[in-house]
Motif scaffolding. Structure first.
Motif, PDB file in Angstrom:
ATOM      1  N   CYS A 143     -13.343   1.239  -5.129  1.00 57.53           N
ATOM      2  CA  CYS A 143     -14.166   0.198  -5.749  1.00 57.53           C
ATOM      3  C   CYS A 143     -14.070  -1.059  -4.890  1.00 57.53           C
ATOM      4  N   ALA A 144     -14.566  -2.163  -5.393  1.00 50.60           N
ATOM      5  CA  ALA A 144     -14.639  -3.388  -4.589  1.00 50.60           C
ATOM      6  C   ALA A 144     -13.406  -4.276  -4.736  1.00 50.60           C
ATOM      7  N   PHE A 145     -12.365  -3.800  -5.435  1.00 50.69           N
ATOM      8  CA  PHE A 145     -11.199  -4.651  -5.674  1.00 50.69           C
ATOM      9  C   PHE A 145     -10.464  -4.975  -4.369  1.00 50.69           C
ATOM     10  N   LYS A 146     -10.080  -6.260  -4.246  1.00 55.79           N
ATOM     11  CA  LYS A 146      -9.318  -6.733  -3.082  1.00 55.79           C
ATOM     12  C   LYS A 146      -8.183  -7.632  -3.562  1.00 55.79           C
ATOM     13  N   MET A 147      -7.096  -7.641  -2.831  1.00 55.56           N
ATOM     14  CA  MET A 147      -5.956  -8.490  -3.180  1.00 55.56           C
ATOM     15  C   MET A 147      -5.503  -9.235  -1.940  1.00 55.56           C
ATOM     16  N   ASP A 148      -5.283 -10.513  -2.085  1.00 62.90           N
ATOM     17  CA  ASP A 148      -4.899 -11.351  -0.953  1.00 62.90           C
ATOM     18  C   ASP A 148      -3.562 -10.897  -0.381  1.00 62.90           C
ATOM     19  N   LEU A 149      -3.398 -11.123   0.896  1.00 62.73           N
ATOM     20  CA  LEU A 149      -2.199 -10.684   1.614  1.00 62.73           C
ATOM     21  C   LEU A 149      -0.929 -11.327   1.066  1.00 62.73           C
ATOM     22  N   LEU A 150      -1.023 -12.575   0.558  1.00 63.42           N
ATOM     23  CA  LEU A 150       0.144 -13.313   0.076  1.00 63.42           C
ATOM     24  C   LEU A 150       0.347 -13.160  -1.434  1.00 63.42           C
ATOM     25  N   SER A 151      -0.360 -12.228  -2.056  1.00 60.99           N
ATOM     26  CA  SER A 151      -0.218 -12.022  -3.498  1.00 60.99           C
ATOM     27  C   SER A 151       1.158 -11.453  -3.833  1.00 60.99           C
ATOM     28  N   ALA A 152       1.612 -11.759  -5.057  1.00 62.60           N
ATOM     29  CA  ALA A 152       2.907 -11.260  -5.508  1.00 62.60           C
ATOM     30  C   ALA A 152       2.749  -9.885  -6.140  1.00 62.60           C
ATOM     31  N   CYS A 153       3.836  -9.116  -6.141  1.00 62.61           N
ATOM     32  CA  CYS A 153       3.843  -7.806  -6.789  1.00 62.61           C
ATOM     33  C   CYS A 153       3.583  -7.998  -8.281  1.00 62.61           C
ATOM     34  N   PRO A 154       2.613  -7.324  -8.859  1.00 62.45           N
ATOM     35  CA  PRO A 154       2.307  -7.496 -10.284  1.00 62.45           C
ATOM     36  C   PRO A 154       3.415  -6.992 -11.208  1.00 62.45           C
ATOM     37  N   THR A 155       4.357  -6.172 -10.682  1.00 60.80           N
ATOM     38  CA  THR A 155       5.436  -5.628 -11.511  1.00 60.80           C
ATOM     39  C   THR A 155       6.646  -6.548 -11.571  1.00 60.80           C
ATOM     40  N   CYS A 156       7.080  -7.021 -10.372  1.00 58.10           N
ATOM     41  CA  CYS A 156       8.320  -7.814 -10.331  1.00 58.10           C
ATOM     42  C   CYS A 156       8.151  -9.205  -9.732  1.00 58.10           C
ATOM     43  N   GLY A 157       6.961  -9.484  -9.165  1.00 53.50           N
ATOM     44  CA  GLY A 157       6.741 -10.797  -8.566  1.00 53.50           C
ATOM     45  C   GLY A 157       7.232 -10.910  -7.132  1.00 53.50           C
ATOM     46  N   GLY A 158       7.696  -9.799  -6.546  1.00 49.64           N
ATOM     47  CA  GLY A 158       8.186  -9.832  -5.171  1.00 49.64           C
ATOM     48  C   GLY A 158       7.072 -10.051  -4.154  1.00 49.64           C
ATOM     49  N   PHE A 159       7.475 -10.488  -2.944  1.00 61.11           N
ATOM     50  CA  PHE A 159       6.478 -10.791  -1.916  1.00 61.11           C
ATOM     51  C   PHE A 159       6.641  -9.938  -0.653  1.00 61.11           C
ATOM     52  N   GLN A 160       7.622  -9.038  -0.651  1.00 61.13           N
ATOM     53  CA  GLN A 160       7.845  -8.211   0.534  1.00 61.13           C
ATOM     54  C   GLN A 160       7.331  -6.794   0.280  1.00 61.13           C
ATOM     55  N   PHE A 161       6.449  -6.335   1.178  1.00 61.10           N
ATOM     56  CA  PHE A 161       5.838  -5.016   1.019  1.00 61.10           C
ATOM     57  C   PHE A 161       5.992  -4.207   2.302  1.00 61.10           C
ATOM     58  N   SER A 162       6.049  -2.891   2.152  1.00 62.17           N
ATOM     59  CA  SER A 162       6.053  -2.000   3.317  1.00 62.17           C
ATOM     60  C   SER A 162       4.859  -1.070   3.215  1.00 62.17           C
ATOM     61  N   HIS A 163       4.356  -0.695   4.365  1.00 62.19           N
ATOM     62  CA  HIS A 163       3.168   0.152   4.419  1.00 62.19           C
ATOM     63  C   HIS A 163       3.570   1.579   4.766  1.00 62.19           C
ATOM     64  N   ARG A 164       3.147   2.528   3.954  1.00 62.47           N
ATOM     65  CA  ARG A 164       3.485   3.937   4.151  1.00 62.47           C
ATOM     66  C   ARG A 164       2.209   4.757   4.375  1.00 62.47           C
ATOM     67  N   GLY A 165       2.386   5.886   5.040  1.00 66.19           N
ATOM     68  CA  GLY A 165       1.231   6.740   5.308  1.00 66.19           C
ATOM     69  C   GLY A 165       0.508   6.314   6.577  1.00 66.19           C
ATOM     70  N   ILE A 166      -0.496   7.079   6.936  1.00 64.43           N
ATOM     71  CA  ILE A 166      -1.172   6.881   8.222  1.00 64.43           C
ATOM     72  C   ILE A 166      -2.659   6.648   7.991  1.00 64.43           C
ATOM     73  N   GLY A 167      -3.183   5.563   8.556  1.00 71.91           N
ATOM     74  CA  GLY A 167      -4.602   5.269   8.498  1.00 71.91           C
ATOM     75  C   GLY A 167      -5.168   5.117   9.901  1.00 71.91           C
ATOM     76  N   THR A 168      -6.478   5.004  10.000  1.00 69.73           N
ATOM     77  CA  THR A 168      -7.133   4.918  11.311  1.00 69.73           C
ATOM     78  C   THR A 168      -6.687   3.700  12.107  1.00 69.73           C
ATOM     79  N   GLN A 169      -6.479   2.563  11.411  1.00 72.58           N
ATOM     80  CA  GLN A 169      -6.093   1.347  12.120  1.00 72.58           C
ATOM     81  C   GLN A 169      -4.710   1.478  12.753  1.00 72.58           C
ATOM     82  N   THR A 170      -3.787   2.156  12.052  1.00 69.35           N
ATOM     83  CA  THR A 170      -2.441   2.385  12.591  1.00 69.35           C
ATOM     84  C   THR A 170      -2.503   3.208  13.873  1.00 69.35           C
ATOM     85  N   VAL A 171      -3.250   4.300  13.825  1.00 73.93           N
ATOM     86  CA  VAL A 171      -3.346   5.203  14.975  1.00 73.93           C
ATOM     87  C   VAL A 171      -4.023   4.493  16.149  1.00 73.93           C
TER      88      VAL A 171
END
Length: 642
Positions: free
Chosen positions: A386-414
């Motif tokens: 869908c069209a949903f987007k979230m800003d890069l500096l947004s907080a985690c909706p569960t705990c409010g944390g700001f540190q995220f890790s990216h898992r899995g492989i996408g075209t941009q990574t490769v």
């Protein structure tokens, strides 16, 4: 004045079990296909004339309304009207909805004819396969085998069609594929070739529509919309990659498959139909086996390509991951030998999911409940559904944390990894984000064909329609794309992707698949090059579980914002279906999708397995299905059960 009774199909969506054709008075007989303006309840709408008969009844015996105006006589051909009726009947759709697809929206500006570079007519020797198709008394064919061999046959068939002054429709499964095909054929023929798909302007479409109608355009390359064009002298229909899911219209009515629609069109117009693919649908191969289609094989048809399977165990700590040492070596060889490579990644974006480092929760779309994907290009977390987007500096909706890790492989990574490993190589990426721009995708296509791109990274779109005689490597980053999944046709879809990758390669090219888990049953079978056993086992499996082609699937889907309503409505429909069905119908459900919610909407399905020779209108449950109202959809021959 003696009046005529004109039978008209209103161009509005009506309940399927309700009358689709209404009678009106008119002072003159009108030919079928005429576009008229009619009063319909309390409004004025357009309609298409289906039939006409003289009024042989006494004056005043029928209380009918008069036609308001005749917009244009023979606006649609009789063949188009018949095609609309067949599609509406087969897919249990309103006739007016199908007819609406055939009526273009007139545009105010004039469409310029494109300049054509005249080429000398080819006088090459016609292939034996093309001779066989042209000489056969049959009109339906399944062509399978090497892509280059099929290309030669196609050119022969198109030339034969032009020689007879007939029109040729060429269906391509995706826009990118059709653009590639257009570039290729335009260099072979002196005639203008129309390119029709959903991204051309209304003016372009209307211009092509008129010129097809008057027989001025002889060759048309089109997406699924092509079957609705008003051909005046259709002689040949070629359906490229006939098994491709992109031919299915699944989001709105009528939920038709253009390959099946092309078959209806060929039967109505008397044209020859050629369904073709490197690896056809299992259903098509079964139809060829039973004699419905005449099977034409080129050399090495359906022979499995040789695959280099690379195990990735122990490579996750490699700083170049997901580029294995073996893939790095092959890419280095490609760059050194000035050849080209295509690297296939099933998901676009930088990763496939984003995880909060503090609470280990996956960031999910609040509307779809599916994992958000990080896009480095846009600096956002985005939902691919869908069209949903979230800003890069947004907080985690569960705990409010700001540190995220990216898992899995996408075209941009490769793409990023390959550019880092091969700084001198010309690397480009082609995925849905790039395809949004028509000019950008065309530039990538032309640059790759011209040898100006060394390594092309992309999603499924990459392996369809690319033309270059210098591709030495086609690689898939993850063998999970070819693993058995929950869909009934997962193995067939995976096999199709593998053959499409193999079809890109030059004569000495290498097909590589990286695997995270020691291969899959499909890959293991392919490594043994046993295609006959594969198709036999696939048919046996489908027969055992009552899958197509032994049964026809009809998916009834219900969507609503209320989860409670979705559960109650699908339960009510299921109970009614069971009460009115017979032993020849298997009813499964209600069941929910892999994600119970999508774009803020809850979803549940009911699956019917019916006799493949029947349609819904012949079944005892037709009254239940026809009574389904807002929120329900009926999908005959669905591409997915979820």
């Amino acid at each position: 004045m003696k009046k005529y009774i004109i039978q008209i199909a209103p161009i509005v969506p009506l309940p399927v079990l309700r009358t689709q054709i209404f009678s009106y008075w008119h002072s003159e007989a009108l030919p079928a296909g005429t576009l008229v303006s009619i009063p319909f309840y309390f409004r004025e709408i357009q309609g298409i004339v289906i039939n006409v008969r003289k009024n042989d009844l006494q004056e005043g015996s029928l209380k009918l309304k008069n036609i308001n105006a005749v917009v244009e006589e023979k606006f649609l051909s009789e063949n188009q009207v018949e095609l609309a009726r067949r599609i509406a009947d087969f897919y249990f759709a309103p006739l007016g909805t199908v007819l609406k697809h055939m009526i273009p929206k007139a545009a105010g500006h004039r469409v310029k004819k494109k300049k054509i570079c005249k080429v000398a007519p080819k006088t090459e020797k016609i292939s034996e396969e093309a001779k066989g198709i042209l000489a056969s008394r049959k009109n339906k064919f399944l062509l399978t085998g090497n892509g280059k061999a099929r290309e030669k046959i196609n050119l022969d068939l198109i030339r034969a069609c032009l020689k007879e002054n007939k029109q040729c429709l060429i269906l391509a499964p995706e826009i990118f594929f059709s653009q590639s095909l257009h570039e290729k054929l335009q260099s072979e023929f002196s005639e203008e070739i129309a390119l029709v798909h959903s991204r051309i302007t209304k003016g372009e479409y209307f211009g092509y529509w008129k010129r097809v109608r008057f027989g001025e355009l002889k060759i048309v390359i089109a997406s699924k919309l092509g079957i609705f064009l008003p051909f005046s002298s259709l002689g040949m229909i070629l359906v490229h990659e006939e098994q491709d899911a992109s031919f299915k219209q699944w989001e709105s009515m009528p939920r038709y498959n253009a390959a099946r629609g092309a078959e209806f069109l060929a039967e109505i117009s008397g044209a020859k139909l050629v369904l073709e693919s490197f690896v056809p649908a299992v259903e098509s191969l079964y139809r060829a086996k039973t004699g419905e289609l005449e099977l034409i094989k080129t050399k090495n048809a359906t022979e499995f390509p040789e695959i280099e399977v690379v195990q990735l165990e122990g490579e996750r700590k490699n700083p170049d991951f997901p580029i294995s040492k073996a893939l790095y070596g092959r890419l280095a060889q490609i760059v050194n030998e000035k050849k080209q490579a295509v690297v296939f990644v099933n998901r676009r974006g930088f990763s496939t999911r984003t995880i909060c480092e503090n609470c280990n929760q996956v960031l999910k779309c609040p509307k779809c409940r599916l994992a958000l994907v990080f896009s480095e290009e846009h600096g956002q977390y985005r939902c691919l559904h869908c069209a949903f987007k979230m800003d890069l500096l947004s907080a985690c909706p569960t705990c409010g944390g700001f540190q995220f890790s990216h898992r899995g492989i996408g075209t941009q990574t490769v793409e990023k990894k390959i550019k880092k490993l091969f700084p001198s190589a010309r690397v480009s990426r082609l995925d849905a984000d790039a395809l949004i721009s028509k000019l950008k995708s065309q530039d990538i296509l032309q640059n790759f064909a011209a040898g100006e791109i060394d390594i092309l990274v992309g999603t499924q779109a990459v392996i369809k329609g690319i033309y270059s005689g210098n591709i030495g490597l086609a690689a898939s980053i993850s063998g999970r794309d070819f693993a058995d999944e929950i869909e009934y046709n997962s193995r067939a879809v995976a096999l199709s992707r593998i053959f499409q990758m193999a079809n890109l390669l030059d004569i000495n090219g290498i097909l590589m698949i990286q695997s995270f888990f020691g291969g899959s049953p499909l890959l293991n079978q392919m490594e043994k090059s046993d295609s006959k056993k594969y198709f036999a086992s696939e048919l046996a499996l489908r027969k055992r579980f009552s899958y197509p082609p032994f049964r026809k699937f009809v998916k009834l889907a219900y969507r609503d914002k209320s989860e409670k309503k979705v559960v109650s409505e699908t339960k009510k429909a299921f109970d009614l279906l069971v009460a009115t069905s017979d032993n020849g119908i298997e009813i499964i459900g209600p069941y929910h999708l892999l994600s119970e919610q999508k774009r803020g909407i809850y979803l549940r399905n009911i699956l019917l397995k019916i006799d493949p020779k029947k349609n819904i209108r012949e079944l005892p449950i037709r009254s239940v299905i026809g009574a389904l109202r807002k929120g329900w959809s009926v999908d005959v021959d669905p591409i997915s059960l979820f």
